[in-house]
Design a protein around this motif. Structure first.
Motif, PDB file in Angstrom:
ATOM      1  N   GLU A 269       0.996  -1.239  -0.088  1.00 43.62           N
ATOM      2  CA  GLU A 269      -0.165   0.060   0.060  1.00 43.62           C
ATOM      3  C   GLU A 269       0.859   1.192   0.183  1.00 43.62           C
ATOM      4  OE1 GLU A 269      -3.723  -1.898   2.628  1.00 43.62           O
ATOM      5  OE2 GLU A 269      -2.422  -0.440   3.359  1.00 43.62           O
ATOM      6  N   ARG A 270       2.024   1.349   0.888  1.00 41.58           N
ATOM      7  CA  ARG A 270       2.760   2.355   0.805  1.00 41.58           C
ATOM      8  C   ARG A 270       3.546   2.716  -0.455  1.00 41.58           C
ATOM      9  NH1 ARG A 270       3.673   0.644   6.421  1.00 41.58           N
ATOM     10  NH2 ARG A 270       5.380  -0.602   5.465  1.00 41.58           N
ATOM     11  N   ALA A 271       3.913   1.581  -0.956  1.00 37.22           N
ATOM     12  CA  ALA A 271       4.554   1.562  -2.284  1.00 37.22           C
ATOM     13  C   ALA A 271       3.921   2.227  -3.449  1.00 37.22           C
ATOM     14  CB  ALA A 271       5.340   0.123  -2.557  1.00 37.22           C
ATOM     15  N   SER A 272       2.575   1.828  -3.418  1.00 37.92           N
ATOM     16  CA  SER A 272       1.548   2.310  -4.575  1.00 37.92           C
ATOM     17  C   SER A 272       1.578   3.783  -4.563  1.00 37.92           C
ATOM     18  CB  SER A 272       0.327   1.502  -4.201  1.00 37.92           C
ATOM     19  OG  SER A 272      -0.229   2.176  -3.190  1.00 37.92           O
ATOM     20  N   ASP A 273       1.995   4.475  -3.567  1.00 34.94           N
ATOM     21  CA  ASP A 273       2.081   5.945  -3.444  1.00 34.94           C
ATOM     22  C   ASP A 273       3.211   6.416  -3.884  1.00 34.94           C
ATOM     23  OD1 ASP A 273      -0.586   5.965  -2.493  1.00 34.94           O
ATOM     24  OD2 ASP A 273       0.120   6.025  -0.490  1.00 34.94           O
ATOM     25  N   GLY A 274       4.272   5.479  -4.523  1.00 37.94           N
ATOM     26  CA  GLY A 274       5.436   6.146  -5.053  1.00 37.94           C
ATOM     27  C   GLY A 274       6.617   5.912  -3.874  1.00 37.94           C
ATOM     28  N   PRO A 275       7.713   6.109  -4.270  1.00 38.16           N
ATOM     29  CA  PRO A 275       8.887   5.906  -3.168  1.00 38.16           C
ATOM     30  C   PRO A 275       8.776   6.686  -2.125  1.00 38.16           C
ATOM     31  CG  PRO A 275       9.773   6.380  -5.588  1.00 38.16           C
ATOM     32  CD  PRO A 275       8.493   6.488  -5.652  1.00 38.16           C
ATOM     33  N   LYS A 276       9.023   6.131  -0.930  1.00 38.69           N
ATOM     34  CA  LYS A 276       8.720   6.568   0.424  1.00 38.69           C
ATOM     35  C   LYS A 276       9.878   5.901   1.169  1.00 38.69           C
ATOM     36  CE  LYS A 276       4.583   7.314   1.806  1.00 38.69           C
ATOM     37  NZ  LYS A 276       3.214   7.214   2.292  1.00 38.69           N
ATOM     38  N   SER A 277      10.077   6.667   2.292  1.00 40.42           N
ATOM     39  CA  SER A 277      10.880   6.398   3.499  1.00 40.42           C
ATOM     40  C   SER A 277      10.168   5.104   4.263  1.00 40.42           C
ATOM     41  CB  SER A 277      11.048   7.459   4.439  1.00 40.42           C
ATOM     42  OG  SER A 277      11.877   7.087   5.567  1.00 40.42           O
ATOM     43  N   ALA A 278      11.111   4.099   4.685  1.00 44.14           N
ATOM     44  CA  ALA A 278      10.391   3.227   5.531  1.00 44.14           C
ATOM     45  C   ALA A 278      10.055   3.504   6.881  1.00 44.14           C
ATOM     46  CB  ALA A 278      11.714   2.241   5.834  1.00 44.14           C
ATOM     47  N   LEU A 279      10.264   5.020   7.095  1.00 50.23           N
ATOM     48  CA  LEU A 279       9.853   5.553   8.322  1.00 50.23           C
ATOM     49  C   LEU A 279       8.554   6.243   8.272  1.00 50.23           C
ATOM     50  CD1 LEU A 279      12.950   6.911   9.824  1.00 50.23           C
ATOM     51  CD2 LEU A 279      11.930   4.633  10.231  1.00 50.23           C
ATOM     52  N   ASP A 280       8.058   6.369   6.823  1.00 50.05           N
ATOM     53  CA  ASP A 280       6.812   7.097   6.686  1.00 50.05           C
ATOM     54  C   ASP A 280       5.763   6.494   7.118  1.00 50.05           C
ATOM     55  OD1 ASP A 280       8.126   9.023   5.450  1.00 50.05           O
ATOM     56  OD2 ASP A 280       7.585   8.464   3.206  1.00 50.05           O
ATOM     57  N   GLY A 281       4.672   7.342   7.803  1.00 47.43           N
ATOM     58  CA  GLY A 281       3.518   6.843   8.547  1.00 47.43           C
ATOM     59  C   GLY A 281       3.622   6.808   9.825  1.00 47.43           C
ATOM     60  N   VAL A 282       4.843   6.905  10.392  1.00 42.26           N
ATOM     61  CA  VAL A 282       4.806   6.925  11.845  1.00 42.26           C
ATOM     62  C   VAL A 282       4.564   8.451  12.588  1.00 42.26           C
ATOM     63  CG1 VAL A 282       6.624   6.494  14.039  1.00 42.26           C
ATOM     64  CG2 VAL A 282       6.814   4.975  12.015  1.00 42.26           C
ATOM     65  N   ALA A 283       3.456   8.441  13.011  1.00 39.55           N
ATOM     66  CA  ALA A 283       2.970   9.932  13.470  1.00 39.55           C
ATOM     67  C   ALA A 283       3.807  10.625  14.176  1.00 39.55           C
ATOM     68  CB  ALA A 283       1.495   9.683  14.134  1.00 39.55           C
TER      69      ALA A 283
ATOM     70  N   ARG B 206      10.524   0.140  12.207  1.00 40.69           N
ATOM     71  CA  ARG B 206      10.691   0.085  10.632  1.00 40.69           C
ATOM     72  C   ARG B 206      11.794   0.182  10.153  1.00 40.69           C
ATOM     73  NH1 ARG B 206       6.157   3.372   8.521  1.00 40.69           N
ATOM     74  NH2 ARG B 206       4.399   2.588   9.348  1.00 40.69           N
ATOM     75  N   ALA B 207      13.058   0.673  10.907  1.00 43.80           N
ATOM     76  CA  ALA B 207      14.105   0.568  10.464  1.00 43.80           C
ATOM     77  C   ALA B 207      14.823  -0.894  10.470  1.00 43.80           C
ATOM     78  CB  ALA B 207      15.192   1.276  11.226  1.00 43.80           C
ATOM     79  N   ALA B 208      14.363  -1.663  11.426  1.00 40.73           N
ATOM     80  CA  ALA B 208      14.557  -3.033  11.607  1.00 40.73           C
ATOM     81  C   ALA B 208      14.050  -3.798  10.372  1.00 40.73           C
ATOM     82  CB  ALA B 208      14.148  -3.741  12.928  1.00 40.73           C
ATOM     83  N   ARG B 209      12.921  -3.509   9.657  1.00 46.84           N
ATOM     84  CA  ARG B 209      12.229  -4.272   8.585  1.00 46.84           C
ATOM     85  C   ARG B 209      13.342  -4.384   7.517  1.00 46.84           C
ATOM     86  NH1 ARG B 209       6.254  -1.578   8.455  1.00 46.84           N
ATOM     87  NH2 ARG B 209       5.659  -2.162  10.458  1.00 46.84           N
ATOM     88  N   VAL B 210      14.130  -3.208   7.184  1.00 51.11           N
ATOM     89  CA  VAL B 210      14.845  -2.848   6.260  1.00 51.11           C
ATOM     90  C   VAL B 210      16.468  -3.525   6.662  1.00 51.11           C
ATOM     91  CG1 VAL B 210      13.798  -1.454   4.863  1.00 51.11           C
ATOM     92  CG2 VAL B 210      15.361  -0.552   6.515  1.00 51.11           C
TER      93      VAL B 210
END
Length: 260
Positions: free
Chosen positions: A128-142, A157-161
């Motif tokens: 879902e995040r990728a469908s909006d284009g290139p984004k940081s792995a940290l995007d969406g953390v309020a 989030r950082a651990a996922r990558v």
């Protein structure tokens, strides 16, 4: 003889929506409600979420029900503001979350089979995040999350990558390193920065141990408040006049009483 139509029974959610619409009606509505916007209501939304958590911790079903109502009102309030501004409405909010839940649970609402629901959930969210284009792995953390909780989510989030310690030993050693830097900080500004780094390291250590740092600190706060109030009861109204060693004696007595 004409038949009298039976009035339609209004559902509880429709009643709540109607109440909010009337409060926001420029003709006869509530002055305070009319003056609000997304930004002014946001702090109340956060506060109500915490009050739900407090009610759950208290274990009182009536209190939980009451606080959930207050939280639901926040959703309705924001939705009405959006309606007034021609942005979206409550039905759009309900539809969007229903669509999201069905999309993220294809093993329940579709014909997908999986052995690891958690991995599937994260994979779908990543798509879902990728469908909006290139984004940081940290995007969406309020940004408005409590600091400990946000730190934990950023680290996760950082651990996922792959940006993570292989085990808990690294974060544990980092705590010692950051503590030493607090001690040697040259001025108040640097000391504050190092304290932040120390807290971040503690959260990371907790995450590696499988401990939710926010919940752990909330429990520690509650424990301190409970014990200190017991010390106050033992010490009496002149507590501020007592020497520290006497207060420590009361503190240890309270702790011993809890263990017995």
């Amino acid at each position: 003889m004409s038949e009298t139509a039976t009035p339609a029974v209004q559902s509880p959610i429709d009643r709540l929506l109607a109440v909010m619409a009337k409060l926001r009606d420029p003709n006869g509505g509530c002055e305070w409600d009319l003056a609000q916007n997304f930004s002014t209501i946001a702090p109340y939304t956060i506060e109500e979420a915490y009050e739900v958590a407090d009610a759950i911790a208290g274990g009182d079903p009536a209190a939980i029900c009451d606080e959930l109502g207050d939280l639901l009102l926040q959703v309705v309030f924001h939705s009405q503001i959006a309606t007034d501004e021609g942005l979206f409405g409550f039905d759009d909010v309900a539809t969007a979350i229903s669509d999201k839940m069905e999309r993220r649970h294809p093993h329940i609402f579709g014909d997908v089979r999986t052995d690891d629901v958690r991995v599937q959930w994260e994979t779908i969210k990543a798509a879902e995040r990728a469908s909006d284009g290139p984004k940081s792995a940290l995007d969406g953390v309020a940004l408005s999350l409590p600091a400990l909780l946000r730190a934990q989510k950023l680290q996760g989030r950082a651990a996922r990558v792959g940006f993570d310690w292989p085990d808990a030993e690294g974060p544990r050693e980092k705590i010692a390193e950051e503590l030493a830097e607090v001690v040697t900080a040259p001025d108040e500004s640097a000391r504050a920065e190092e304290i932040g780094d120390l807290l971040f390291a503690v959260v990371n250590y907790a995450r590696h141990l499988g401990v939710d740092a926010e919940s752990a600190l909330r429990a520690a706060n509650d424990k301190f408040a409970r014990r200190f109030q017991a010390v106050e009861d033992r010490a009496g109204p002149d507590i501020a006049k007592l020497p520290l060693d006497t207060l420590e004696m009361h503190w240890q007595a309270v702790k011993a009483a809890e263990r017995s």
